[in-house]
Each structure stands twice: as structure tokens, then as C-alpha cells.
Scaffold this active site. Structure first.
Site, PDB file in Angstrom:
ATOM      1  CD1 TRP A 193      -2.554  -4.758  -4.720  1.00  9.79           C
ATOM      2  CD2 TRP A 193      -1.290  -5.742  -3.179  1.00  9.79           C
ATOM      3  NE1 TRP A 193      -2.190  -5.984  -5.197  1.00  9.79           N
ATOM      4  CE2 TRP A 193      -1.418  -6.613  -4.268  1.00  9.79           C
ATOM      5  CE3 TRP A 193      -0.528  -6.146  -2.096  1.00  9.79           C
ATOM      6  CZ2 TRP A 193      -0.822  -7.870  -4.318  1.00  9.79           C
ATOM      7  CZ3 TRP A 193       0.075  -7.401  -2.138  1.00  9.79           C
ATOM      8  CH2 TRP A 193      -0.084  -8.250  -3.238  1.00  9.79           C
TER       9      TRP A 193
ATOM     10  CG  HIS B  50      12.096 -31.545 -25.234  1.00 10.24           C
ATOM     11  ND1 HIS B  50      12.462 -32.836 -25.566  1.00 10.24           N
ATOM     12  CD2 HIS B  50      13.153 -30.766 -25.572  1.00 10.24           C
ATOM     13  CE1 HIS B  50      13.688 -32.844 -26.053  1.00 10.24           C
ATOM     14  NE2 HIS B  50      14.136 -31.603 -26.080  1.00 10.24           N
TER      15      HIS B  50
ATOM     16  CD  GLU C 181      11.300  -8.444 -18.087  1.00 11.72           C
ATOM     17  OE1 GLU C 181      11.188  -9.346 -17.237  1.00 11.72           O
ATOM     18  OE2 GLU C 181      10.846  -7.304 -17.916  1.00 11.72           O
TER      19      GLU C 181
ATOM     20  NE  ARG D 110       4.276   2.007  -1.436  1.00  6.19           N
ATOM     21  CZ  ARG D 110       5.451   1.399  -1.223  1.00  6.19           C
ATOM     22  NH1 ARG D 110       6.462   1.618  -2.025  1.00  6.19           N
ATOM     23  NH2 ARG D 110       5.607   0.556  -0.224  1.00  6.19           N
TER      24      ARG D 110
ATOM     25  CD  GLU E  42       4.565  -6.939 -15.404  1.00  9.05           C
ATOM     26  OE1 GLU E  42       4.319  -6.969 -14.189  1.00  9.05           O
ATOM     27  OE2 GLU E  42       5.695  -6.696 -15.842  1.00  9.05           O
TER      28      GLU E  42
ATOM     29  CE  LYS F 239       8.236  -0.258 -10.247  1.00  9.93           C
ATOM     30  NZ  LYS F 239       8.479  -0.808 -11.604  1.00  9.93           N
TER      31      LYS F 239
ATOM     32  CB  CYS G 112      -0.868   0.022   1.249  1.00 13.25           C
ATOM     33  SG  CYS G 112      -1.827  -1.476   1.484  1.00 13.25           S
TER      34      CYS G 112
ATOM     35  CG  ASN H 135       2.559  -1.388   3.012  1.00 16.02           C
ATOM     36  OD1 ASN H 135       2.002  -2.407   2.627  1.00 16.02           O
ATOM     37  ND2 ASN H 135       3.705  -0.967   2.504  1.00 16.02           N
ATOM     38  N   GLY H 136       1.224  -3.781   5.181  1.00 15.36           N
ATOM     39  CA  GLY H 136       1.865  -4.990   5.720  1.00 15.36           C
ATOM     40  C   GLY H 136       0.817  -6.006   6.114  1.00 15.36           C
TER      41      GLY H 136
ATOM     42  CE  LYS I 185       7.824  -5.547 -17.841  1.00  9.98           C
ATOM     43  NZ  LYS I 185       8.564  -6.416 -17.026  1.00  9.98           N
TER      44      LYS I 185
HETATM   45  C1  AGP Z   1       8.037  -6.683 -13.202  1.00 11.27           C
HETATM   46  O1  AGP Z   1       7.501  -5.993 -14.324  1.00 11.27           O
HETATM   47  C2  AGP Z   1       7.089  -6.746 -12.047  1.00 11.27           C
HETATM   48  N1  AGP Z   1       6.626  -5.464 -11.690  1.00 11.27           N
HETATM   49  C3  AGP Z   1       7.602  -7.588 -10.900  1.00 11.27           C
HETATM   50  O2  AGP Z   1       7.888  -8.879 -11.394  1.00 11.27           O
HETATM   51  C4  AGP Z   1       8.879  -7.071 -10.187  1.00 11.27           C
HETATM   52  O3  AGP Z   1       9.990  -7.198 -11.033  1.00 11.27           O
HETATM   53  C5  AGP Z   1       9.117  -7.937  -8.943  1.00 11.27           C
HETATM   54  O4  AGP Z   1       8.007  -7.782  -8.086  1.00 11.27           O
HETATM   55  C6  AGP Z   1      10.405  -7.606  -8.201  1.00 11.27           C
HETATM   56  O5  AGP Z   1      10.355  -6.271  -7.751  1.00 11.27           O
HETATM   57  P1  AGP Z   1      11.735  -5.605  -7.219  1.00 11.27           P
HETATM   58  O6  AGP Z   1      12.662  -5.543  -8.397  1.00 11.27           O
HETATM   59  O7  AGP Z   1      11.341  -4.261  -6.702  1.00 11.27           O
HETATM   60  O8  AGP Z   1      12.285  -6.498  -6.142  1.00 11.27           O
END
Ligand code: AGP
Length: 607
Positions: free
Chosen positions: A74, A503, A480, A27, A487, A602, A2, A100-101, A484
Site C-alpha cells: 500500500w 440547518h 456508519e 492490507r 468506501e 484494512k 502493507c 511496512n511503515g 459503508k
Molecule cells: C471501516 O469500514 C474502515 N475500514 C476504517 O474506517 C476502519 O474502521 C478504521 O481504519 C479503524 O480501523 P481499526 O478498527 O482496525 O482501528
């Protein structure tokens, strides 16, 4: 995960809180709320949905006061709703809390509090914290908070205001998720991320785990986990507020994709001496003896950062001749890893606050490893628990989908691999560095192909399934590229080693299942071409990323994305750019919320 923001001082409280929440919206964004203290009363407004809903609701209110708190959520405990939105008050309405937590022992505490007559109106663990502090609260919010946190188990960053305080104050505590204090002239700020404070102050203090603080307009007092008053270092941020704005781009993600040439340049600047072909860092150094003693590198990371670790494995093994393991943070500590003093544990994290990565780093350190971090946020937890830090100088990354953080992590990993090589007495070849120097320009050239990539995305946005293939150092880039796309556009995409397609995944191939194949470099180009032929033979559709002339792939690819040629070890930084742009334009085409994709945050500061 959050977003938390607080203010105490002479300004209009609510506009500052909303401005801070706007920056923190990445966040978490399933509900939001603000509270101010006015004439000894708590006045709160909350709304389900994105921040705009709260802003709309506040238009009908006249919330003024000397200090207040804001929160963007969140959801962890309790579905997204106005009822579960923060701020949350105790049942006697003497204090309001934002959090947050995750409080792991909230159920037994809730049971006890109910028996003591405290009432609950939400499904959140946060309300337990509010009532627990309330149960100790007489006239000293800091003392009551200190008593309450002694009973809490789990991770938390929270802030509270109350009606019993004689003078205007905010009390906050941190164990796990980040909290940073902003120091102004006759005013104090609080936030989860320094980016929210940039427009107001660049003098910040990062709270340590276990810290409790009390903010007034005059300043901040901090106590450590043992209750001792302590001084924490004031950090002067070098970020420019404008960097946290969109700068004319439609989305933060597109802006951050375009910032990559500069971010990569900023990450190697000052660390490479192109005349002596040497590498040096300002927050990390090894003697040749220390470097010689490293028997293994264990990379710990999550998500995109884990993908950069997979690329780093190739770089370090090839350049420094040290074996490298790459582990998901969430898996590492549960497999009883073999560590010891000869291990360099490398935590890679953009935010420096990812709980899974931090737990793995601590597990490695507890088993005797030397701890190093590659991180983008100064003062974040990963940088505080590590013995050395290599910062990526990407500037604030606001888009939830990581882009410039990824390519600057790869830059940092390349520098680290060369540094380890150098410190172990192996020569750095000039061309290894000359290719690095050319990289920002090569990547900037790809931005000129944006219109073609947008057109390609228009033609493929309707497909629901994609397979991304890569070999060797480009297998992580396939992963990667797929991450992208999935997500931010919510279409299914899977990254796979090209050699593995036969395979199993080849069973999926038909005209409805496009395959993105990375066919660059010399070592495996022919092999990837064979894989593309296998796809074509099954009526599949191939989108190829290549550094070869398009006509060389005319038999095996339906679409060709051409990229500049770099060295094998640096080619991944080039190859990922069109995949970022393709994912971005598909997501825009599909009407997805690019900067704040559903269900994501994030930085995941909970395990
Ligand atoms: C990547 O596009 C995502 N937002 C997510 O996988 C991110 O890389 C992951 O949560 C790790 O975050 P960090 O690099 O802040 O540790």
C-alpha cells in the site's frame, strides 16, 4: 499499510508466500513481489497491480529456494509501480528487504548513503533501509540490521534475507506495525497478521516494539530494543483456517455480514450470567472502589470504530451514569486533552494496530489515564499497551469495510456499560440482558430480507449522492451507513444528525439526492418522520429504516426497510445490518472491488 510474509524450512517457498499474501492482500494491493535465496543468490519477481499479476508473472519463472519473503504493498513513498514494489535490494545485491511503515528520516540517510557511493533505483524509503543495512553488512545480517535500526526514525516492520549468511536465515525488526512469528516443526514463518499463518501453524509469537528477531528452520531468537536476548510468549491461536476463507460467499464482506449473529453471540458468551444478571470479563476487572473512582471515559478510535464509540457514549452514560467523550485518534493528542487518574481511556480498534488510535492511547496513558482496549486481534499492539482488554470474538475480519467488528464492538460496549453500572452498585435489570440474548436471532432474521435489499440497491445504484439521517443513538448509525456506502461503492454519502438537516444539508435535497432515514424506537420517531416530510416536500426521495409497520410511513417514505424491534440501546446493532447489505449490493452493482476498495487498507498503521 502493507502485507509481509516470510518462510524458512522444507516446504516449497513460493507457494507458501503466495498463499500468505493472498490472505494479507486486504492490507494493500497496489503491487506485490517475492524473493527467494537459491545457492547464495537472490531471485526476486515483482509486479504492479493486484496479487494476481504477480501470480501470472511467476508462471513463467521457476523460483525455488530454502527461504524467502513476500510483500503486498500500500504505497506511501513512491507511486505504485514495479520499480517501487518490494522486495527491494541494496545496490550491491547482497540483501533483499520488505517493509511496512514510514521511515521519517529517510532523506538525510539517503543523502549520506549516496555520498558513500550507494545507488538508488526506486523512490521508496525502503531502499534507504536496504542500503543502510548493506553499508554495515559483512557476514552477520543480524548485527548489520541492529546497527542500521539504531539510526532509523519512524515506524517500521521489515524483514530481510541475504546472500552473505552462512546458513538460511531471515532477520526482521518491528517498531510500530505488527509482526508475528509462526513456529512449526523444522520451519518458521513470519507475517504481518496471524491470519496468514493459520493454515500452517497456530503457535505464534507477537514481536514487541523494538524487537529484532532471527529466524532459522530450527526456530526463532529475539532481542529487545536494548539488544538483550528475550523470550516472548507463544500464543496458541483459536481461529480456524476456514474462518479466513470465503466459505462460499462471493466476497469476504458478505460472509462477514452473515457471521454477525454468531460473532455477537460469541462476544457476550461467557461474560453474562443470565441467572444472576451479572457481567464479568476474563481480561479486565475493576473493584467497586476502582469503578467508583472513574470520573470520565475517553473513547479513542478511528473510522468505523469511532462510530461504535459514539454509540458507546449513549450506552455508558445511560447505564453507568459516567460522562463520556469520544475522540478521533488523529485529533486527540493534538488538542492537549484534560486527563488524569479519574479517566478511563478506552481505545477501540478491530486490528489493534491503527497508528492514530495507538498514539492517542499512549497520549492518554502518559497523562495518567487507565488504559482499556476493545479489540479483535489477540496480541496486537493495542492489547499490549493496555492494562485491560475486552476482546470482540468476531474472528478474522478480512473485508476492508468493517462489519462484524463493528457490531461486536457495540456488543462489547454494551457489556462494559453494564459492567461499570454493576461495579458502581447499580442494579442490572433482567430485560436489559434478555434483549441482548435475543439480538443474534433478530439480526439473523434480517438476513432473510437480503433479496429485497439487493433489489432496492439495484434501483438506487445509479445515484451519486446520498444523505443518511439518524437521531440520538442512531445518528452514529447514519454515519456508519454512509461510510459503508462511500468506501466500497465510491458514491458520495454523508451521515448527519436528522435534526441538523434544516440547518444546511436540506439545500441539497431534490429528486437526485436520496435520503436514508433511520426511524426506529419511541423517543424520536415522530421527529424523524417530520424530517422525512421535509424531504418529501422538496421532491426528495426517502428510504426509511423502521421497526414500525410500513403503512405508518406510507406518507413520508418512498421505500421502507423493516427491521425487528429491540431495546433503544441495542437497536443500533439491528439498524446497521440492512445498511451494510444495501452498501454491499450497491457496490457489487457498480462493479466496485468490494473486499479491496481503491486507495484503502484494512488497518492504517501509519499516521
Ligand atoms: C471501516 O469500514 C474502515 N475500514 C476504517 O474506517 C476502519 O474502521 C478504521 O481504519 C479503524 O480501523 P481499526 O478498527 O482496525 O482501528
Amino acid at each position: 499499510m502493507c502485507g509481509i510474509v516470510g518462510y524458512i524450512g522444507q516446504r516449497e517457498v513460493v507457494p507458501m508466500l503466495l498463499d500468505g499474501l493472498e490472505t494479507l492482500a486486504y492490507r494493500g494491493y497496489d503491487s506485490a513481489g517475492v524473493v527467494v535465496v537459491r545457492d547464495g543468490e537472490l531471485e526476486a519477481v515483482k509486479a504492479e497491480g493486484k496479487l494476481e499479476q504477480l501470480v501470472e508473472k511467476l508462471k513463467g519463472e521457476s523460483l525455488v529456494g530454502s527461504h524467502g519473503l513476500g510483500h503486498t504493498r500500500w504505497a506511501t513513498h513512491g507511486a505504485p509501480s514495479e520499480r517501487n514494489a518490494h522486495p527491494i535490494t541494496d545496490s550491491k545485491r547482497r540483501l533483499a528487504l520488505i517493509h511496512n511503515g514510514i521511515i521519517e528520516n529517510f532523506l538525510p540517510l539517503k543523502k549520506r548513503l549516496i555520498e558513500e557511493g550507494w545507488e538508488f533505483t526506486s523512490d521508496t524509503d525502503t531502499e534507504v533501509v536496504a542500503n543502510l543495512i548493506g553499508s554495515y553488512l559483512k557476514h552477520d545480517l543480524k548485527a548489520a540490521t541492529q546497527q542500521a535500526i539504531a539510526e532509523l526514525e519512524g515506524m517500521y516492520a521489515f524483514a530481510a534475507v541475504s546472500t552473505v549468511s552462512g546458513d538460511a536465515e531471515i532477520v526482521a525488526a518491528r517498531k510500530g506495525p505488527p509482526l508475528v512469528i509462526g513456529l512449526g516443526d523444522g520451519e518458521c514463518f513470519l507475517a504481518s497478521d496471524p491470519a496468514a499463518l493459520l493454515a500452517y501453524t497456530k503457535n505464534v509469537v507477537f514481536l514487541e516494539n523494538g524487537d529484532l528477531c532471527r529466524l532459522t528452520a530450527a526456530g526463532a531468537k529475539i532481542w529487545d530494543r536494548d539488544g538483550r536476548e528475550v523470550e516472548r510468549q507463544t500464543v496458541r491461536l483459536t481461529w480456524d483456517p476456514i474462518q479466513a476463507e470465503k466459505g462460499g460467499f462471493k466476497h469476504f464482506m458478505l460472509k462477514e455480514i452473515h457471521e454477525q449473529p454468531q460473532a455477537i453471540q460469541d462476544t457476550f458468551a461467557g461474560r453474562v450470567d443470565f441467572e444472576t444478571n451479572t457481567i464479568g470479563f476474563d481480561n479486565f476487572a475493576l473493584t467497586s472502589e476502582e469503578a467508583a473512582r472513574i470520573e470520565r471515559v475517553q473513547i479513542l478510535a478511528c473510522g468505523t470504530s469511532w462510530h461504535s464509540g459514539l454509540v458507546g457514549k449513549f450506552m455508558i452514560e445511560e447505564l453507568a451514569r459516567i460522562p463520556v467523550d469520544v475522540d478521533y485518534g488523529s485529533e486527540y493528542r493534538y488538542r492537549d486533552p484534560v486527563v488524569g487518574e479519574g479517566v478511563l481511556a478506552l481505545g477501540i480498534s478491530q486490528s489493534g494496530e491503527t497508528a492514530d488510535t495507538l498514539s492517542a492511547m499512549e497520549a492518554a496513558s502518559d497523562r495518567g489515564a487507565q488504559l482499556l482496549a476493545i479489540c479483535n486481534v489477540p496480541g496486537s499492539q493495542a492489547t499490549r499497551i493496555s492494562e485491560g482488554v475486552i476482546y470482540t470474538h468476531a474472528g478474522p475480519e478480512i473485508g476492508v469495510a468493517s462489519t462484524k467488528a463493528f457490531t461486536t464492538q457495540l456488543t462489547a460496549l454494551f457489556l462494559l456499560a453494564l459492567y461499570l453500572r454493576q461495579q458502581r452498585g447499580l442494579p442490572i435489570e433482567p430485560q436489559q440482558l434478555s434483549e441482548l440474548a435475543k439480538l443474534p436471532h433478530a439480526i439473523a432474521d434480517i438476513m432473510d430480507t437480503e433479496a429485497e435489499l439487493e433489489e432496492l440497491a439495484r434501483r438506487y445504484a445509479r445515484f451519486e449522492d446520498f444523505l443518511y439521517l439518524g437521531r440520538g443513538i442512531n445518528y452514529p448509525i447514519a454515519l456508519e451507513g454512509a461510510l459503508k456506502l462511500k468506501e466500497i461503492s465510491y458514491s458520495h454519502a454523508e451521515g448527519y444528525p436528522a435534526g441538523e438537516m434544516k440547518h444546511g444539508p436540506i439545500a441539497l435535497i431534490d429528486e437526485s439526492f436520496p435520503v436514508v432515514a433511520i426511524a426506529t424506537g419511541s423517543r424520536v420517531f415522530e421527529k424523524v418522520c417530520s424530517n422525512m416530510q421535509e424531504v418529501k416536500a422538496r421532491d426528495g426521495v426517502v428510504i426509511a429504516v423502521t421497526d414500525r409497520p410500513a403503512e405508518e410511513l406510507s406518507e413520508v417514505a418512498d421505500e421502507v426497510i423493516q427491521v425487528p424491534r429491540s431495546s433503544d440501546l441495542l437497536q443500533p446493532l439491528v439498524n446497521v445490518i440492512p445498511l451494510q447489505l444495501f452498501a454491499y449490493f450497491v457496490a457489487v452493482r457498480r462493479g466496485a472491488d468490494v473486499d479491496q476498495p481503491r486507495n484503502l487498507a484494512k488497518s492504517v498503521t501509519v499516521e
